[in-house]
Design an enzyme around this catalytic site. Sequence first.
Site, PDB file in Angstrom:
ATOM      1  N   GLY A  46       0.684  -1.355   0.145  1.00  0.00           N
ATOM      2  CA  GLY A  46      -0.054   0.027   0.186  1.00  0.00           C
ATOM      3  C   GLY A  46       0.858   1.055   0.113  1.00  0.00           C
ATOM      4  N   GLN A  51       3.031  10.005   1.084  1.00  0.00           N
ATOM      5  CA  GLN A  51       4.319   9.377   1.207  1.00  0.00           C
ATOM      6  C   GLN A  51       5.390   9.676   0.085  1.00  0.00           C
ATOM      7  OE1 GLN A  51       2.503   5.428   1.946  1.00  0.00           O
ATOM      8  NE2 GLN A  51       4.110   5.300   3.078  1.00  0.00           N
ATOM      9  N   CYS A  92       5.258   0.246   7.273  1.00  0.00           N
ATOM     10  CA  CYS A  92       5.107   1.166   6.436  1.00  0.00           C
ATOM     11  C   CYS A  92       6.323   1.610   5.771  1.00  0.00           C
ATOM     12  CB  CYS A  92       4.535   2.465   7.339  1.00  0.00           C
ATOM     13  SG  CYS A  92       4.286   3.865   6.331  1.00  0.00           S
ATOM     14  N   LEU A  93       6.261   1.793   4.458  1.00  0.00           N
ATOM     15  CA  LEU A  93       7.304   2.189   3.513  1.00  0.00           C
ATOM     16  C   LEU A  93       8.028   3.431   4.131  1.00  0.00           C
ATOM     17  CD1 LEU A  93       6.091   1.020  -0.062  1.00  0.00           C
ATOM     18  CD2 LEU A  93       7.755  -0.100   1.487  1.00  0.00           C
ATOM     19  N   HIS A 134      -5.032   2.221   7.045  1.00  0.00           N
ATOM     20  CA  HIS A 134      -3.640   2.560   7.341  1.00  0.00           C
ATOM     21  C   HIS A 134      -3.226   3.828   6.350  1.00  0.00           C
ATOM     22  CE1 HIS A 134       0.929   1.857   7.850  1.00  0.00           C
ATOM     23  NE2 HIS A 134       0.823   2.507   6.587  1.00  0.00           N
ATOM     24  N   GLU A 135      -3.745   3.389   4.858  1.00  0.00           N
ATOM     25  CA  GLU A 135      -3.275   4.513   3.952  1.00  0.00           C
ATOM     26  C   GLU A 135      -4.264   5.623   3.964  1.00  0.00           C
ATOM     27  OE1 GLU A 135      -0.635   3.904   2.357  1.00  0.00           O
ATOM     28  OE2 GLU A 135      -0.591   1.666   3.061  1.00  0.00           O
ATOM     29  N   HIS A 138      -2.701   7.914   6.194  1.00  0.00           N
ATOM     30  CA  HIS A 138      -1.773   9.001   5.548  1.00  0.00           C
ATOM     31  C   HIS A 138      -2.007  10.145   4.894  1.00  0.00           C
ATOM     32  CE1 HIS A 138       2.042   6.503   5.954  1.00  0.00           C
ATOM     33  NE2 HIS A 138       1.418   5.419   5.280  1.00  0.00           N
TER      34      HIS A 138
HETATM   35  C1  QAP Z   1       0.666  -0.530   4.897  1.00  0.00           C
HETATM   36  O1  QAP Z   1       2.978  -1.245   4.186  1.00  0.00           O
HETATM   37  C2  QAP Z   1       0.577  -2.076   5.656  1.00  0.00           C
HETATM   38  O2  QAP Z   1       9.300  -1.604   7.070  1.00  0.00           O
HETATM   39  C3  QAP Z   1       1.442  -0.888   3.592  1.00  0.00           C
HETATM   40  O3  QAP Z   1      11.295  -2.475   5.625  1.00  0.00           O
HETATM   41  C4  QAP Z   1       1.186  -2.916   6.164  1.00  0.00           C
HETATM   42  O4  QAP Z   1       3.545  -1.871   2.270  1.00  0.00           O
HETATM   43  C5  QAP Z   1      -1.020  -2.305   5.925  1.00  0.00           C
HETATM   44  C6  QAP Z   1       7.414  -2.380   4.045  1.00  0.00           C
HETATM   45  C7  QAP Z   1       1.240  -3.819   6.930  1.00  0.00           C
HETATM   46  C8  QAP Z   1      -1.251  -3.494   6.880  1.00  0.00           C
HETATM   47  C9  QAP Z   1      -0.248  -4.171   7.191  1.00  0.00           C
HETATM   48  C10 QAP Z   1       7.756  -2.002   5.267  1.00  0.00           C
HETATM   49  C11 QAP Z   1       8.707  -2.862   3.212  1.00  0.00           C
HETATM   50  C12 QAP Z   1       6.112  -2.168   3.441  1.00  0.00           C
HETATM   51  C13 QAP Z   1       9.063  -1.882   5.625  1.00  0.00           C
HETATM   52  C14 QAP Z   1       3.549  -1.474   3.348  1.00  0.00           C
HETATM   53  C15 QAP Z   1       9.966  -2.743   4.959  1.00  0.00           C
HETATM   54  C16 QAP Z   1       9.896  -3.085   3.643  1.00  0.00           C
HETATM   55  C17 QAP Z   1       5.140  -1.773   3.910  1.00  0.00           C
HETATM   56 CO    CO Z   2       2.315   3.630   5.514  1.00  0.00          CO
END
Ligand code: QAP
Ligand code: CO
Length: 171
Positions: A46, A51, A92-93, A134-135, A138
């Site tokens: 996401g 971001q 989270c990215l 979550h998104e 943001h």
């Molecule tokens: C939001 O997050 C989300 O720390 C999207 O080192 C995440 O795509 C919603 C990511 C989990 C629900 C559950 C994070 C990649 C990606 C990191 C992501 C990382 C590499 C996060």
């Molecule tokens: Co995020």
Amino acid sequence: MAKLTILEYPDPRLRTIAEPVENVDDEVRSIIDDMFETMYDAPGIGLAATQVNIHKQIVTIDLSEEQNEPLVMINPEFEVLDEEKDKYQEGCLSVPGFFENVSRPQKILLKAMNYNGEAYELEAEGLLAVCIQHELDHLNGKLFVDYLSMLKRNRIKSKLEKIHKLQEKQA
Ligand code: QAP
Ligand code: CO
């Protein structure tokens, strides 16, 4: 298409409130294309425009392994269908390397526009419901770390600031 730079916590620009999109035109579609490229490359499931320092109400999501189920949410809103909360380990990215449990309502109804500017509704539960909430946070300048204790949040902030300083020196 272009890969965009992802802002990282505690960058204050992540606190910006996004503006609604007035017209889903080619400029908006080009932003969406770039967001998918950026998200798929990361890889992530996401991404909110906030971001990548674009302060418009645009979200991209794809929960599939094969990165072939893109979901676009323009001017999204949701209502809670089930007040019961579920805990999920979120990342989270914009907060790379950190994953923590967050509780959110488990079932929601999303109302948004798609890539072609058409309105749609979607009932979501499980990971999709988590990801949408979550998104959408943001777009309102909110991050998942805001749901954690101050102690946990400050630890994450210090660690990321340390990494950012090291990266500055290397550049
Ligand atoms: C939001 O997050 C989300 O720390 C999207 O080192 C995440 O795509 C919603 C990511 C989990 C629900 C559950 C994070 C990649 C990606 C990191 C992501 C990382 C590499 C996060
Ligand atoms: Co995020």
